[in-house]
Enzyme design. Sequence first.
Site, mmCIF file in Angstrom:
data_model
loop_
_atom_site.group_PDB
_atom_site.id
_atom_site.type_symbol
_atom_site.label_atom_id
_atom_site.label_comp_id
_atom_site.label_asym_id
_atom_site.label_seq_id
_atom_site.Cartn_x
_atom_site.Cartn_y
_atom_site.Cartn_z
ATOM 1 N N CYS A 1 0.833 -1.209 0.000
ATOM 2 C CA CYS A 1 0.000 0.000 0.000
ATOM 3 C C CYS A 1 0.869 1.262 0.000
ATOM 4 C CB CYS A 1 -0.974 -0.026 1.174
ATOM 5 S SG CYS A 1 -2.355 1.115 0.956
ATOM 6 N N HIS B 1 -3.917 -5.217 0.633
ATOM 7 C CA HIS B 1 -3.409 -5.718 1.917
ATOM 8 C C HIS B 1 -3.544 -7.245 1.981
ATOM 9 C CE1 HIS B 1 -2.782 -1.887 4.055
ATOM 10 N NE2 HIS B 1 -3.728 -1.443 3.250
ATOM 11 N N GLU C 1 -2.456 -9.159 4.269
ATOM 12 C CA GLU C 1 -2.458 -9.633 5.649
ATOM 13 C C GLU C 1 -3.852 -9.776 6.250
ATOM 14 O OE1 GLU C 1 -1.928 -5.092 5.866
ATOM 15 O OE2 GLU C 1 -1.378 -6.742 4.545
ATOM 16 N N SER D 1 1.582 -13.246 38.238
ATOM 17 C CA SER D 1 0.225 -12.705 38.295
ATOM 18 C C SER D 1 -0.820 -13.807 38.273
ATOM 19 C CB SER D 1 -0.016 -11.786 37.096
ATOM 20 O OG SER D 1 -0.053 -12.551 35.896
ATOM 21 N N GLY D 2 -0.401 -15.029 37.928
ATOM 22 C CA GLY D 2 -1.365 -16.114 37.754
ATOM 23 C C GLY D 2 -1.825 -16.232 36.313
ATOM 24 N N GLY D 3 -1.438 -15.255 35.475
ATOM 25 C CA GLY D 3 -1.841 -15.276 34.077
ATOM 26 C C GLY D 3 -0.887 -16.060 33.196
ATOM 27 N N VAL D 4 -1.215 -16.099 31.920
ATOM 28 C CA VAL D 4 -0.452 -16.898 30.957
ATOM 29 C C VAL D 4 0.982 -16.378 30.812
ATOM 30 C CG1 VAL D 4 -0.321 -17.630 28.542
ATOM 31 C CG2 VAL D 4 -2.544 -17.459 29.664
ATOM 32 N N ASP D 5 1.142 -15.072 30.627
ATOM 33 C CA ASP D 5 2.460 -14.517 30.309
ATOM 34 C C ASP D 5 3.476 -14.759 31.425
ATOM 35 O OD1 ASP D 5 1.186 -13.613 28.042
ATOM 36 O OD2 ASP D 5 0.899 -11.582 28.795
ATOM 37 N N SER D 6 3.118 -14.381 32.648
ATOM 38 C CA SER D 6 4.086 -14.531 33.738
ATOM 39 C C SER D 6 4.339 -16.004 34.043
ATOM 40 C CB SER D 6 3.620 -13.788 34.994
ATOM 41 O OG SER D 6 2.478 -14.376 35.564
ATOM 42 N N SER D 7 3.335 -16.866 33.859
ATOM 43 C CA SER D 7 3.508 -18.300 34.125
ATOM 44 C C SER D 7 4.482 -18.921 33.125
ATOM 45 C CB SER D 7 2.166 -19.030 34.051
ATOM 46 O OG SER D 7 1.274 -18.529 35.023
#
Length: 509
Positions: A79, A167, A169, A221-227
């Site tokens: 584009c 585009h 994508e 934190s108990g979340g996905v990222d920190s785990s």
Amino acid sequence: MQETILILDCGSQYTQLIARRVRELNVYCEIHPYNKFPVVDKFTKGVIIAGSPFSASDKDAPKIDVSSFKGKLPLLGVCYGAQYLALVSGGNVEKSKHREYGRANLETLDVKNPLLKEMSKGSQVWMSHGDTVTKLPENFEIIASTKDVEVAAYHIKGEETFCIQFHPEVYHSLEGKTLLKNFVVDICGCEQSWTPDSFVETTVAELKAKIGNDKVVLGLSGGVDSSVAAVLLHKAIGKNLYCIFIDNGLLRKNEYAQVLEQYKGMGLNVKGVDAGKKFLGELNGVSDPEQKRKIIGRVFIEVFDDESHQISDVKWLAQGTIYPDVIESISVKGPSATIKSHHNVGGLPDFMKLQIVEPLRALFKDEVRRVGKTLQISPEILGRHPFPGPGLAIRVLGAITEEKVRTLQEVDDIYIGMLKEKGLYDSVWQAGAIFLPVQSVGVMGDERTYENAVALRAVSSTDGMTADWVHLPYEFLAEVSNKIINRVKGVNRVVYDISSKPPATIEWE
């Protein structure tokens, strides 16, 4: 080092989508501002110049120094990228007679050209532009056209430089993945070796080399990222990783105990800290969303710093920063365009003399989950919905009180519990309840009530950058509403949020 496709960000809303599509081909790519990108080296396999809200002929339009890669490496202009390369090479770019936005079809295309190999005549593509290339320089050849756009794609003869006006994508470009694969795999020669397994292997080796025998502290934190970050680090440095899980009083109902129980079976060294009263005391009566975030960030750092000092000789602070956070903080639009403060990127006070390690900073959210699966982390943790860093503080609209937080915890517990019970939880990207700063009249039995209203939110998304509201069954919403009003004292009205992102955001604050 990893072979890389370099994507130059000129401010388009679609730039991250290009990166996601390249990653889906198991090819590593990085997004960098068009005016501040790394030195092109032997690991750079190709370059993509993305779109822009600017017109290529605007005085303030992005001006890209292409000298280090044009004619030397495969180059794809998308584009704005296509218009800019045509313009600076001596072509003409003019305002379109009609703004071209939406579906179009490639009525002619050169399937012998390597970029368009295996694509079909009439292939549907997505247009989003206000300018059109009206004249190409002599050594440029048109390789695709639509009914209204003669220069829908072109190739510079003698170079591996290809440009497209549409585009590839977005999902509406039905053969966009084929085109990107042609460019990234066939033309650039990428090996498609960037997989979750290879990421784990490479990252663990890098962490071992970087950290050595030093101690690392990580706020869970108990979340996905920190785990996932914790398990990666544990795999690299074992007992030298110290995890701290702080209860800020703004978690979901019973979440503190449940998360600590989940971590027990993972072999991690985790210490739980109940600091709810401290957080809620500081937040009492505060209504401004940014002030809430700043107070939570400050108190978290104070508590975390106190706990960290109880561990001797800690050298590193680990964070679960992921790629969308990184991109937004270095975007060509600048951090000033950030819609709300991030709690992961930056913000570390000077008195915490720790080096930062961010093992997930190259990954999108869904990639984090795939890496977690490779690490054999429990599906219950990997399937958890994203939860905001400030917790329920930004889901209690207006002034915060302990009573409002407790009420919202009860509402949220019923809502999330029923999503799981009815088999709807895993089909939703993120769900939660919002305590509204309004009261409304109701009737319970023969009595008039004047109580609180809550909103329910459920969205579908891939990475949180865009999101659509989920069409939950009416019967389910009716049952949830009835259960909340009957069981949660102080709530007499439930509404459902049907806003998409954009223009709304997922959270209300």
